[in-house]
Structures are given as C-alpha cells and as structure tokens.
Design an enzyme around this catalytic site. Structure first.
Site, PDB file in Angstrom:
ATOM      1  N   LEU A 167       0.825  -1.196   0.000  1.00  0.00           N
ATOM      2  CA  LEU A 167       0.000   0.000   0.000  1.00  0.00           C
ATOM      3  C   LEU A 167       0.867   1.257   0.000  1.00  0.00           C
ATOM      4  O   LEU A 167       1.961   1.274   0.569  1.00  0.00           O
ATOM      5  CB  LEU A 167      -0.914  -0.001   1.222  1.00  0.00           C
ATOM      6  CG  LEU A 167      -1.903  -1.170   1.296  1.00  0.00           C
ATOM      7  CD1 LEU A 167      -2.565  -1.215   2.670  1.00  0.00           C
ATOM      8  CD2 LEU A 167      -2.952  -1.060   0.196  1.00  0.00           C
ATOM      9  N   HIS A 219       1.413 -10.467  11.125  1.00  0.00           N
ATOM     10  CA  HIS A 219       2.682 -10.923  10.555  1.00  0.00           C
ATOM     11  C   HIS A 219       3.161 -12.143  11.334  1.00  0.00           C
ATOM     12  O   HIS A 219       3.146 -12.151  12.563  1.00  0.00           O
ATOM     13  CB  HIS A 219       3.746  -9.826  10.620  1.00  0.00           C
ATOM     14  CG  HIS A 219       5.026 -10.224   9.957  1.00  0.00           C
ATOM     15  ND1 HIS A 219       5.155 -10.334   8.589  1.00  0.00           N
ATOM     16  CD2 HIS A 219       6.235 -10.551  10.472  1.00  0.00           C
ATOM     17  CE1 HIS A 219       6.389 -10.710   8.294  1.00  0.00           C
ATOM     18  NE2 HIS A 219       7.055 -10.843   9.417  1.00  0.00           N
TER      19      HIS A 219
END
Length: 225
Positions: A95, A111
């Site tokens: 992004l 993550h």
C-alpha cells in the site's frame, strides 16, 4: 454501536475466519461489514459468503501497477460500506504511504513472526535457520515501512528441534487466530492509544502486585539443571 470492519484478503482467508467467528459474539465490539479481495478466485471470498458477510473484488491486474488508482477504487468501496477499521489478512499488495496515512490508527496487519524480527517473507524458514528458541506472531498498526508500525499484540511459542517451516507455520497460525480477534476487539472498543510510536493498551488485567498478567515462555524448558 459496533465498529464496521473491512477485511482485505488475497487468498484463503484463514485469519478472516477467526475474525468472523469472534464477531458473532454479541459482546464483541466490531462487526465484519465487508471482505474485499484483489483476487477474484480468493478462497476467502467463499468463506465470507458462507457466513453471510458482504464481499467485493477489486482486481489489481487491470490497473497495470498504478497503485494510486487501484487504492482509489478500494477507498470508494470502503466509503460505500461506511468502514471504520481495516484489517489486512494475507493481503498481498504493498500500500502507498498516502493510503496508509488516511487509515493511520485504524488499520491492522498480522505478521507471522515476533516483530521486529524476520520482517518480510519466509519468516519460519529464516527463524529456524537463525536457531531461535522462541517464535510467534504479531498484530500491528500499519505504517509506511514493510511489516512496520506500532505493535498491538504478540503471541509466542517454543521452537522444537524437530520443527520444519511447515510445522512451525501451522502452530504459529493458531496463535494468529487468537491474537487477531483480540487486537481488533481492543481497537474497536477504544482501548488502544498511540504514544510516540508505541501502542499503549488501556485497562490491562493486573495481578495482586499491580503487574500486567501473562504467561512467561521459557525455551528450552528443563527442570533438572
């Protein structure tokens, strides 16, 4: 009123399923209002549809690498569904800083490592190669850097000598499914505060000494030394 959440996915949506399940609880402060994928064939879309969650697809391919135009299309859908919080769950697109800035403090990511260790890909193989004794998963606010941003929650486990990247990934995934709903719930309930680049959690549970409660993980666990 519950916070309206959009989950962005690219694949199977394993963490999506955990978030949807958590949101079924009446006391949970968030509702999954939209599942959005950049891949039309993402398996997670069917999982969302089976749970009666609205879905959408914005295929990144026709945008030919024009990330700003691609993100503008995403923003239009998020606005249409009146989204308050965005959760990235295996969303395999980088992004732009401007998109991240617009959602600062309102966008979470998962993550599969104990950040800041092992950012990027192949986290489990790299953890085994490094010989770490403790590994895990992290939920964090999204920042401009890859796998960067204030940490909201982490879960850890002991690494076994016989672990492979596959076995380690499966065990870490179970942790992800526990801490992501917890982190989203804290954000939706207004219990997270960003201070000088750190995430502070309000009203933590404490023990009789006034210290935050939790489990200490020691690896290897040997009692006869």
């Amino acid at each position: 009123m519950k916070a309206r959440v959009a989950v962005l996915i690219s694949g199977r949506g394993s963490n999506l399923a955990a978030l949807v399940e958590a949101a079924k609880r009446r006391s949970y402060p968030a509702e999954i209002a939209l599942v959005l994928s950049n891949r039309p064939a993402a398996a997670g879309l069917s999982h969302a549809q089976a749970a009666s969650v609205p879905t959408g697809v914005i295929d990144h391919v026709p945008y030919h690498g024009d990330r700003e135009r691609f993100e503008h299309a995403i923003e239009e859908v998020l606005e249409r569904y009146r989204i308050d919080i965005v959760c990235l769950a295996g969303f395999m697109r980088v992004l732009t800083a401007s998109f991240i800035k617009r959602w600062e403090g309102r966008m979470l990511n998962v993550h599969p490592s104990l950040l800041p260790a092992f950012k990027g890909l192949d986290t489990h193989g790299r953890a085994l190669a490094a010989g770490v004794k403790v590994h895990g998963a992290t939920i964090h606010f999204v920042a401009a850097g890859v796998d960067d941003g204030p940490i909201v929650a982490q879960g850890a486990l002991a690494v076994h000598d016989q672990d492979t990247p596959e076995t380690l990934a499966n065990r870490v995934l179970e942790i992800e499914h526990r801490i992501y709903p917890m982190a989203l719930g804290l954000l939706a309930a207004g219990r997270l505060e960003l201070r000088e680049g750190r995430c502070v959690i309000g009203r933590q549970t404490t023990d009789d000494r006034g210290q935050a409660t939790g489990t200490v993980i020691i690896s290897p666990l040997i009692s006869d030394v």
